[in-house]
Design an enzyme around this catalytic site. Structure first.
Site, PDB file in Angstrom:
ATOM      1  N   HIS A  77      -7.718  10.516   3.083  1.00 48.74           N
ATOM      2  CA  HIS A  77      -7.208   9.596   3.920  1.00 48.74           C
ATOM      3  C   HIS A  77      -7.437  10.049   5.515  1.00 48.74           C
ATOM      4  O   HIS A  77      -7.281  11.067   5.761  1.00 48.74           O
ATOM      5  CB  HIS A  77      -5.489   9.407   3.993  1.00 48.74           C
ATOM      6  CG  HIS A  77      -5.169   8.470   2.581  1.00 48.74           C
ATOM      7  ND1 HIS A  77      -4.498   8.901   1.491  1.00 48.74           N
ATOM      8  CD2 HIS A  77      -5.469   7.081   2.455  1.00 48.74           C
ATOM      9  CE1 HIS A  77      -4.510   8.184   0.891  1.00 48.74           C
ATOM     10  NE2 HIS A  77      -4.829   6.996   1.288  1.00 48.74           N
ATOM     11  N   ASP A  97       0.975  -1.356   0.005  1.00 46.52           N
ATOM     12  CA  ASP A  97       0.171   0.215   0.078  1.00 46.52           C
ATOM     13  C   ASP A  97       0.901   1.318   0.173  1.00 46.52           C
ATOM     14  O   ASP A  97       1.717   1.316   0.797  1.00 46.52           O
ATOM     15  CB  ASP A  97      -1.000  -0.049   1.088  1.00 46.52           C
ATOM     16  CG  ASP A  97      -2.016   0.762   1.389  1.00 46.52           C
ATOM     17  OD1 ASP A  97      -2.178   1.548   0.180  1.00 46.52           O
ATOM     18  OD2 ASP A  97      -2.713   1.242   2.559  1.00 46.52           O
TER      19      ASP A  97
HETATM   20 ZN   LIG Z   1      -4.631   4.874   0.505  1.00 46.29          ZN
END
Ligand SMILES: [Zn+2]
Length: 290
Positions: free
Chosen positions: A187, A80
């Site tokens: 995020h 990620d």
């Molecule tokens: Zn992300």
């Protein structure tokens, strides 16, 4: 067993999404796996560069493989937000199923160049080994950090959302398998509430780009937005902050309630259970399980 690409294709066709959850340790992995196993749905485990440095790159691959192979269970491993070709390459070499090159800080053209390098390498390894490796990239600004934010980060607006014509060009130029767009998602979690998603934009980007879409920053999004986003073309959803909060709160409570307990496996069990509970609820929603 089907590979990750096939599971994503199936999710896309069925109008459901695969859950992607980050881990920093074995406890979180146990919680996530138990939830996915209970519901019998595929799941993706993600590690950011920081999480990966803590867990160990080979350890991460070994843990996921051991579950997948021993239990014949569809659990997959994703790198990620990796910020250099070298780190992406390390993950591909180590045995990850998917990688995300994050070039958010690069210019549009430089970003394309770097992603292309990652895609070419993934294809080369696929050719040599037969392993199907997926490459994902992000387009548009969605902020950073799986944490709690006081307010919506600066620079998040209609203007910084992914543009439809950019998405099409970007996918054509890079050959990526998955696209993470900016569609109102950010995020982390905002104390005053996360922004709403632009469902129409998701639909248009899915159509123009021709690849399955990944929704980052899933923590704090309403159930209604999730359901509509999945229908509009989101095939993978990332959750990190919510499980960090669950883990953190359960661990603090456990330490507080049992000051004389020394066995880590007893202290940490409530944290495993807390992660499992959050993941199970999210997986039910994403997979349309009542
Ligand atoms: Zn992300």
């Amino acid at each position: 067993m089907k590979n990750l690409r096939e599971y994503i294709k199936e999710a896309d066709e069925k109008g459901i999404a695969i859950g992607h959850f980050n881990i920093s340790n074995l406890e979180a992995l146990h919680g996530i796996y138990q939830a996915a196993k209970n519901l019998n749905v595929p799941v993706i485990i993600g590690l950011s560069e920081g999480e990966e440095d803590f867990v160990g790159i080979n350890e991460a691959v070994a843990m996921i493989k051991s579950i997948r192979e021993k239990n014949n269970f569809p659990i997959f491993l994703n790198a990620d937000h990796h910020y250099s070709f070298e780190r992406v390459k390390d993950c591909i070499d180590a045995g990850f199923d998917a990688v995300i090159f994050d070039g958010a800080n690069l210019s549009f053209e430089e970003n394309i160049k770097k992603i292309k390098e990652c895609v070419d390498y993934a294809h080369k390894i696929t050719k040599e080994t037969g392993r199907d490796i997926l490459v994902e990239a992000e387009l548009g600004f969605i902020g950073s950090g799986s944490n709690i934010k006081e307010s919506i980060p600066e620079g998040i607006s209609e203007e910084t959302m992914t543009k439809i014509e950019d998405a099409k060009y970007f996918v054509e130029k890079t050959g990526i398998d998955l696209l993470a767009p900016s569609v109102g998602n950010i995020h982390g979690m905002v104390k005053t509430g996360n922004p709403r998603l632009n469902i129409e934009r998701i639909k248009e980007i899915r159509k123009a780009s021709g690849v399955p879409l990944v929704l980052h920053g899933g923590s704090g999004i309403t159930d209604e937005d999730f359901t509509n986003a999945i229908k509009a073309g989101i095939s993978i959803i990332h959750i990190n902050t919510e499980i960090r909060i669950a883990y953190d709160e359960a661990l603090k409570k456990s330490l507080n309630d049992n000051p004389n307990e020394l066995a880590p496996y007893k202290i940490l069990q409530p944290a495993v259970d807390a992660v499992k509970k959050v993941v199970e609820a999210r997986l039910k929603l994403f997979n349309n399980i009542k």
